[in-house]
Motif scaffolding. Structure first.
Motif, PDB file in Angstrom:
ATOM      1  N   ARG A   1       2.772   2.233  45.342  1.00 52.81           N
ATOM      2  CA  ARG A   1       1.953   1.855  46.204  1.00 52.81           C
ATOM      3  C   ARG A   1       0.426   2.612  46.076  1.00 52.81           C
ATOM      4  NH1 ARG A   1       4.266  -0.131  51.889  1.00 52.81           N
ATOM      5  NH2 ARG A   1       2.305  -1.324  51.873  1.00 52.81           N
ATOM      6  N   ASP A   2       0.321   3.757  45.582  1.00 56.31           N
ATOM      7  CA  ASP A   2      -0.699   4.568  45.553  1.00 56.31           C
ATOM      8  C   ASP A   2      -1.371   4.402  44.062  1.00 56.31           C
ATOM      9  OD1 ASP A   2      -1.141   5.774  47.827  1.00 56.31           O
ATOM     10  OD2 ASP A   2       0.333   7.146  47.824  1.00 56.31           O
ATOM     11  N   GLY A   3      -0.937   3.881  43.225  1.00 58.45           N
ATOM     12  CA  GLY A   3      -1.210   3.508  41.685  1.00 58.45           C
ATOM     13  C   GLY A   3      -1.235   4.416  40.943  1.00 58.45           C
ATOM     14  N   VAL A   4      -2.245   4.800  40.086  1.00 62.03           N
ATOM     15  CA  VAL A   4      -2.033   6.078  39.207  1.00 62.03           C
ATOM     16  C   VAL A   4      -1.909   7.279  39.876  1.00 62.03           C
ATOM     17  CG1 VAL A   4      -3.418   7.116  37.517  1.00 62.03           C
ATOM     18  CG2 VAL A   4      -3.539   4.632  37.549  1.00 62.03           C
ATOM     19  N   VAL A   5      -2.735   7.472  40.910  1.00 55.22           N
ATOM     20  CA  VAL A   5      -2.521   8.725  41.920  1.00 55.22           C
ATOM     21  C   VAL A   5      -1.012   9.010  42.112  1.00 55.22           C
ATOM     22  CG1 VAL A   5      -3.104   9.796  43.918  1.00 55.22           C
ATOM     23  CG2 VAL A   5      -4.897   8.805  42.383  1.00 55.22           C
ATOM     24  N   GLY A   6      -0.118   7.977  42.587  1.00 53.88           N
ATOM     25  CA  GLY A   6       1.328   7.931  42.844  1.00 53.88           C
ATOM     26  C   GLY A   6       2.063   8.271  41.929  1.00 53.88           C
ATOM     27  N   LEU A   7       1.921   7.607  40.546  1.00 56.27           N
ATOM     28  CA  LEU A   7       2.421   7.840  39.423  1.00 56.27           C
ATOM     29  C   LEU A   7       2.333   9.303  38.970  1.00 56.27           C
ATOM     30  CD1 LEU A   7       4.352   6.709  37.185  1.00 56.27           C
ATOM     31  CD2 LEU A   7       2.043   6.044  36.030  1.00 56.27           C
ATOM     32  N   THR A   8       1.206   9.855  39.067  1.00 60.89           N
ATOM     33  CA  THR A   8       0.874  11.103  38.767  1.00 60.89           C
ATOM     34  C   THR A   8       1.633  12.217  39.658  1.00 60.89           C
ATOM     35  OG1 THR A   8      -1.572  10.576  38.065  1.00 60.89           O
ATOM     36  CG2 THR A   8      -1.095  12.924  38.416  1.00 60.89           C
ATOM     37  N   ILE A   9       1.456  12.082  40.910  1.00 60.86           N
ATOM     38  CA  ILE A   9       2.201  12.852  41.710  1.00 60.86           C
ATOM     39  C   ILE A   9       3.847  12.915  41.729  1.00 60.86           C
ATOM     40  CG2 ILE A   9       2.966  13.295  44.259  1.00 60.86           C
ATOM     41  CD1 ILE A   9      -0.177  12.019  45.077  1.00 60.86           C
ATOM     42  N   GLY A  10       4.183  11.628  41.143  1.00 55.60           N
ATOM     43  CA  GLY A  10       5.860  11.565  41.176  1.00 55.60           C
ATOM     44  C   GLY A  10       6.058  12.281  39.953  1.00 55.60           C
ATOM     45  N   TYR A  11       5.425  11.998  38.973  1.00 53.06           N
ATOM     46  CA  TYR A  11       5.744  12.757  37.492  1.00 53.06           C
ATOM     47  C   TYR A  11       5.669  14.153  37.673  1.00 53.06           C
ATOM     48  CZ  TYR A  11       5.689  13.972  32.691  1.00 53.06           C
ATOM     49  OH  TYR A  11       5.841  14.515  31.727  1.00 53.06           O
ATOM     50  N   VAL A  12       4.562  14.759  38.253  1.00 54.91           N
ATOM     51  CA  VAL A  12       4.497  15.913  38.369  1.00 54.91           C
ATOM     52  C   VAL A  12       5.215  16.676  39.256  1.00 54.91           C
ATOM     53  CG1 VAL A  12       2.772  17.953  38.835  1.00 54.91           C
ATOM     54  CG2 VAL A  12       2.090  16.000  37.616  1.00 54.91           C
ATOM     55  N   GLN A  13       5.713  16.120  40.468  1.00 61.89           N
ATOM     56  CA  GLN A  13       6.561  16.658  41.229  1.00 61.89           C
ATOM     57  C   GLN A  13       7.949  16.667  40.472  1.00 61.89           C
ATOM     58  OE1 GLN A  13       6.232  17.904  44.249  1.00 61.89           O
ATOM     59  NE2 GLN A  13       3.986  17.769  44.063  1.00 61.89           N
ATOM     60  N   GLY A  14       8.410  15.937  39.665  1.00 57.73           N
ATOM     61  CA  GLY A  14       9.758  15.819  38.832  1.00 57.73           C
ATOM     62  C   GLY A  14       9.486  17.348  37.962  1.00 57.73           C
ATOM     63  N   TYR A  15       8.476  17.019  37.432  1.00 59.79           N
ATOM     64  CA  TYR A  15       8.293  18.151  36.145  1.00 59.79           C
ATOM     65  C   TYR A  15       8.171  19.725  36.918  1.00 59.79           C
ATOM     66  CZ  TYR A  15       5.406  21.141  32.950  1.00 59.79           C
ATOM     67  OH  TYR A  15       5.309  21.898  31.970  1.00 59.79           O
ATOM     68  N   VAL A  16       7.618  19.810  38.166  1.00 60.92           N
ATOM     69  CA  VAL A  16       7.614  20.793  38.766  1.00 60.92           C
ATOM     70  C   VAL A  16       9.161  21.532  39.082  1.00 60.92           C
ATOM     71  CG1 VAL A  16       7.100  22.184  40.927  1.00 60.92           C
ATOM     72  CG2 VAL A  16       5.380  20.887  39.765  1.00 60.92           C
ATOM     73  N   VAL A  17       9.953  20.621  39.457  1.00 55.90           N
ATOM     74  CA  VAL A  17      11.448  21.162  39.679  1.00 55.90           C
ATOM     75  C   VAL A  17      12.026  21.504  38.295  1.00 55.90           C
ATOM     76  CG1 VAL A  17      13.566  20.103  40.159  1.00 55.90           C
ATOM     77  CG2 VAL A  17      11.582  19.399  41.599  1.00 55.90           C
ATOM     78  N   PHE A  18      11.691  20.835  37.344  1.00 63.33           N
ATOM     79  CA  PHE A  18      12.230  21.217  35.893  1.00 63.33           C
ATOM     80  C   PHE A  18      11.524  22.548  35.540  1.00 63.33           C
ATOM     81  CE2 PHE A  18      11.282  21.595  31.567  1.00 63.33           C
ATOM     82  CZ  PHE A  18      12.449  21.614  30.784  1.00 63.33           C
ATOM     83  N   MET A  19      10.246  22.996  35.843  1.00 64.58           N
ATOM     84  CA  MET A  19       9.729  24.104  35.547  1.00 64.58           C
ATOM     85  C   MET A  19      10.311  25.396  36.444  1.00 64.58           C
ATOM     86  SD  MET A  19       7.878  24.074  33.055  1.00 64.58           S
ATOM     87  CE  MET A  19       7.156  25.777  32.897  1.00 64.58           C
ATOM     88  N   ARG A  20      10.597  24.925  37.686  1.00 65.28           N
ATOM     89  CA  ARG A  20      11.312  26.013  38.536  1.00 65.28           C
ATOM     90  C   ARG A  20      12.587  26.524  37.974  1.00 65.28           C
ATOM     91  NH1 ARG A  20      13.956  23.021  43.337  1.00 65.28           N
ATOM     92  NH2 ARG A  20      11.966  22.443  44.099  1.00 65.28           N
ATOM     93  N   TYR A  21      13.283  25.683  37.367  1.00 61.85           N
ATOM     94  CA  TYR A  21      14.644  26.071  37.211  1.00 61.85           C
ATOM     95  C   TYR A  21      14.487  26.961  35.666  1.00 61.85           C
ATOM     96  CZ  TYR A  21      16.503  23.994  40.817  1.00 61.85           C
ATOM     97  OH  TYR A  21      16.806  23.508  42.220  1.00 61.85           O
ATOM     98  N   VAL A  22      13.279  26.289  34.732  1.00 62.93           N
ATOM     99  CA  VAL A  22      13.156  27.178  33.392  1.00 62.93           C
ATOM    100  C   VAL A  22      12.718  28.489  33.648  1.00 62.93           C
ATOM    101  CG1 VAL A  22      11.394  27.206  31.512  1.00 62.93           C
ATOM    102  CG2 VAL A  22      12.824  24.844  32.350  1.00 62.93           C
ATOM    103  N   LYS A  23      11.741  28.786  34.924  1.00 64.17           N
ATOM    104  CA  LYS A  23      11.274  29.916  35.222  1.00 64.17           C
ATOM    105  C   LYS A  23      12.323  30.794  35.767  1.00 64.17           C
ATOM    106  CE  LYS A  23       6.530  28.663  35.161  1.00 64.17           C
ATOM    107  NZ  LYS A  23       5.212  29.224  35.368  1.00 64.17           N
ATOM    108  N   LEU A  24      13.311  29.950  36.576  1.00 65.90           N
ATOM    109  CA  LEU A  24      14.717  30.848  37.146  1.00 65.90           C
ATOM    110  C   LEU A  24      15.327  31.399  35.886  1.00 65.90           C
ATOM    111  CD1 LEU A  24      16.296  31.828  39.421  1.00 65.90           C
ATOM    112  CD2 LEU A  24      17.346  29.708  39.597  1.00 65.90           C
TER     113      LEU A  24
END
Length: 251
Positions: A220-243
């Motif tokens: 419902r937040d449009g492109v901003v919402g898509l960006t937040i969702g995508y990056v939040q998922g990516y951050v979880v991935f990066m957390r475990y790569v860095k771990l």
């Protein structure tokens, strides 16, 4: 009336420092704790704030705890550099401090979030709330490297008015901050995470996206919402790569 110290943590916040200090000009003391900025933040803050101290950054909780010990007054309002105290919030804070007996030892304050120039109404940021008005001697931040929480030895109330939060002025700034968060989170997760499996690298990042974009209505937040969702998922991935890198001593 109880006197108030406003605490502002900074690191290269030259674009924000003047406005955030102006928004807390009603405080009896404005204390800036700076992590050795090199963009002029320290110099600008020194001209505007009551007191500016510099401390080498280790992680967020210890930085804020150090500032709390330096506060002159019992009541503290902690404001991040990308936040603003509205006139309505100022009035509510002052009305509380003007009470003969304040009912609570700390108060939650909700935030109206903006990202890349757009207001975020959903995406998991809708009910964003932080404890920021509190008594100095009964509150302390925990020792997490990131997403630190304030531990209150007492009762917590809720303010009606909200901060304005201008998080992440640009996509590049957002990615840089998320990369830093992933690095710090890896240290926090090391002790509580067992062997790394595809669950950590595939399922959890995918769930991060689904949670923000679908369950928390980020669409419902449009492109901003898509960006937040995508990056939040990516951050979880990066957390475990860095771990994974941390455990192999490759950081």
């Amino acid at each position: 009336m109880q006197k108030l110290t406003a605490i502002i943590p900074t690191k290269n916040e030259i674009d924000n420092i003047e406005a955030v200090i102006a928004s807390v000009d009603f405080a009896d003391e404005i204390l800036v704790i700076d992590s050795f900025s090199d963009d002029g933040t320290f110099e600008k803050a020194s001209a505007l704030a009551t007191k500016v101290i510099q401390r080498k950054f280790d992680f967020y909780g210890t930085q804020k705890n150090h500032a709390i010990t330096q506060a002159k007054h019992e009541w503290i309002l902690l404001v991040d550099a990308d936040e603003r105290v509205t006139p309505e919030l100022k009035t509510e804070v002052l009305s509380i401090l003007n009470q003969d007996k304040i009912e609570h030892d700390a108060f939650n304050i909700k935030r109206i979030n903006h990202f890349m120039g757009e207001r975020v109404n959903y995406s998991g940021w809708r009910n964003d709330s932080v404890i920021r008005l509190f008594k100095r001697d009964v509150c302390k931040y925990d020792n997490r490297h990131v997403h630190e929480a304030l531990i209150v030895n007492g009762s917590v109330g809720q303010l009606k008015q909200k901060f304005l939060h201008y998080s992440y002025r640009s996509f590049n700034q957002y990615m840089q901050k998320m990369d830093n968060y992933a690095t710090l989170q890896a240290k926090d997760y090391d002790k509580k995470t067992g062997s790394l499996t595809p669950y950590h690298f595939v399922i959890k990042p995918f769930w991060g996206f689904v949670k923000h974009y679908f369950i928390q209505s980020g669409f419902r937040d449009g492109v901003v919402g898509l960006t937040i969702g995508y990056v939040q998922g990516y951050v979880v991935f990066m957390r475990y790569v860095k771990l994974w890198l941390l455990r192999k001593n490759r950081t």
